[in-house]
Design an enzyme around this catalytic site. Structure first.
Site, mmCIF file in Angstrom:
data_model
loop_
_atom_site.group_PDB
_atom_site.id
_atom_site.type_symbol
_atom_site.label_atom_id
_atom_site.label_comp_id
_atom_site.label_asym_id
_atom_site.label_seq_id
_atom_site.Cartn_x
_atom_site.Cartn_y
_atom_site.Cartn_z
ATOM 1 N N GLY A 162 -86.478 3.463 -27.209
ATOM 2 C CA GLY A 162 -86.811 4.575 -28.088
ATOM 3 C C GLY A 162 -87.393 5.730 -27.299
ATOM 4 N N GLU A 163 -88.218 6.532 -27.965
ATOM 5 C CA GLU A 163 -88.924 7.673 -27.365
ATOM 6 C C GLU A 163 -87.989 8.832 -27.023
ATOM 7 O OE1 GLU A 163 -91.003 6.233 -23.900
ATOM 8 O OE2 GLU A 163 -92.016 4.637 -25.008
ATOM 9 N N GLY A 164 -86.681 8.632 -27.147
ATOM 10 C CA GLY A 164 -85.702 9.614 -26.694
ATOM 11 C C GLY A 164 -85.136 9.305 -25.323
#
Length: 346
Positions: free
Chosen positions: A311-313
């Site tokens: 996640g997180e980009g």
């Protein structure tokens, strides 16, 4: 909820883009997905010479009431702890952002913690986490609208800073549960195919998570519309991402889509505004159960498949150099005519 004006990309330029790409000094189609990506960016920007400027990754953070039901491997306090890690530059997304020269906007939409004013943290807290949707809606209609507006505001911010390409990340323990519920309701795919290990649940943990989410569906008493599903089971950070994506599409920006959670945010946004996906380039196929299925539902062809599930980009940022390569290809490769090379195909 505000209205957006999101039009399908004008396909009138498509033939000219394809002709330019096909007349570069290479076998027709030999650069595969790079050619498709260059074509899509050209359509988004409505130019034969697209460019990418000032890439930005927006991380929305919030907590989820459903975490109380033991659906996540990670402890609830991890959301707040990761805020400090992001600010200190120690997270995976920080490392990849430095490598690929991304700006980061970190936004607290609803983390269950009190933060002193800190450089690098944008305070837009709605409240300290959503309600537990096993028993009630995650958020009120007013909170839903506020989350959408937060996404709009932050995208306007990066656009005003000169960005025309944006990715979205999230931090919110238990948000794969919300994503799984959005996915099953909005696609019709069985819940059992949408529920995975998240941050590391065991087989027994996944079974427990499935049983909890099944009970959530049994207890749901909403009207079943996409907007109600998004509001009832969503997280503040997820709804903010939906608002941000819709605004980015409205502004004609290139959207790089990250993993399972952000792909489900695209799904949610598409249910409200179908043209959203014209502006989306999918960074990767992640390792979370269900990600491939939702990508297939969206007819999406991701650029990478590295088994990511952070996640997180991070997956979107890892894919960004391929967008740069696609743009460089269409702008910098010589044509057969300019290079005085015989074109060897029709």
């Amino acid at each position: 909820m505000r209205s957006f004006t999101i039009k399908e990309t004008d396909k009138a330029l498509s033939e000219a883009l394809i002709d330019k790409i096909n007349n570069l000094t290479k076998p027709k189609g030999s650069l595969g997905l790079l050619e498709k990506t260059a074509h899509q960016i050209g359509l988004i920007q409505q130019t034969l010479s697209p460019e990418l400027r000032n890439p930005q990754n927006i991380i929305f953070a919030a907590d989820h009431g459903i975490v109380k039901e033991g659906v996540s491997f990670s402890a609830p306090e991890v959301t707040a702890q990761m805020i400090f890690n992001f600010i200190k530059g120690g997270a995976g997304v920080n490392m990849f952002s430095r490598q690929h020269h991304f700006g980061i906007k970190l936004v607290d939409c609803g983390v269950n913690a009190d933060f002193e004013p800190m450089e690098g943290l944008i305070d837009r807290k709605i409240r300290k986490g959503t309600s537990n949707y096993l028993y009630e809606a995650a958020m009120t209609p007013e909170e839903f609208d506020r989350a959408i507006e937060i996404g709009v505001e932050i995208v306007d911010m990066v656009h005003d800073e000169g960005s025309n390409v944006v990715s979205f990340g999230e931090m919110g323990i238990a948000n794969t549960s919300s994503s799984s519920l959005w996915m099953t309701y909005l696609t019709g795919i069985p819940l059992s195919d949408c529920v995975g290990a998240g941050s590391g649940l065991s087989r027994e943990g996944v079974e427990h998570k499935y049983n909890v989410l099944k009970r959530c569906m049994e207890n749901y008493e909403g009207d079943g519309t996409p907007k109600d599903i998004i509001r009832y089971f969503g997280g503040f950070e997820m709804v903010a991402a939906v608002g941000g994506m819709l605004r980015a599409a409205e502004l004609g920006m290139v959207i790089i889509v990250d993993g399972f959670i952000m792909t489900n945010c695209v799904l949610a946004g598409k249910m409200l505004y179908p043209a959203l996906t014209d502006y989306c380039i999918y960074g990767h196929q992640g390792d979370e159960c269900g990600h491939k299925l939702v990508l297939d539902f969206l007819h999406a062809q991701p650029l990478l498949n590295l088994g990511l599930r952070l996640g997180e980009g991070t997956g979107a940022i890892c894919a960004y150099p391929l967008l740069v390569s696609a743009v460089n290809m269409i702008n910098e490769m010589a044509s057969f005519k300019a290079a005085a090379v015989t074109k060897y195909f029709k």
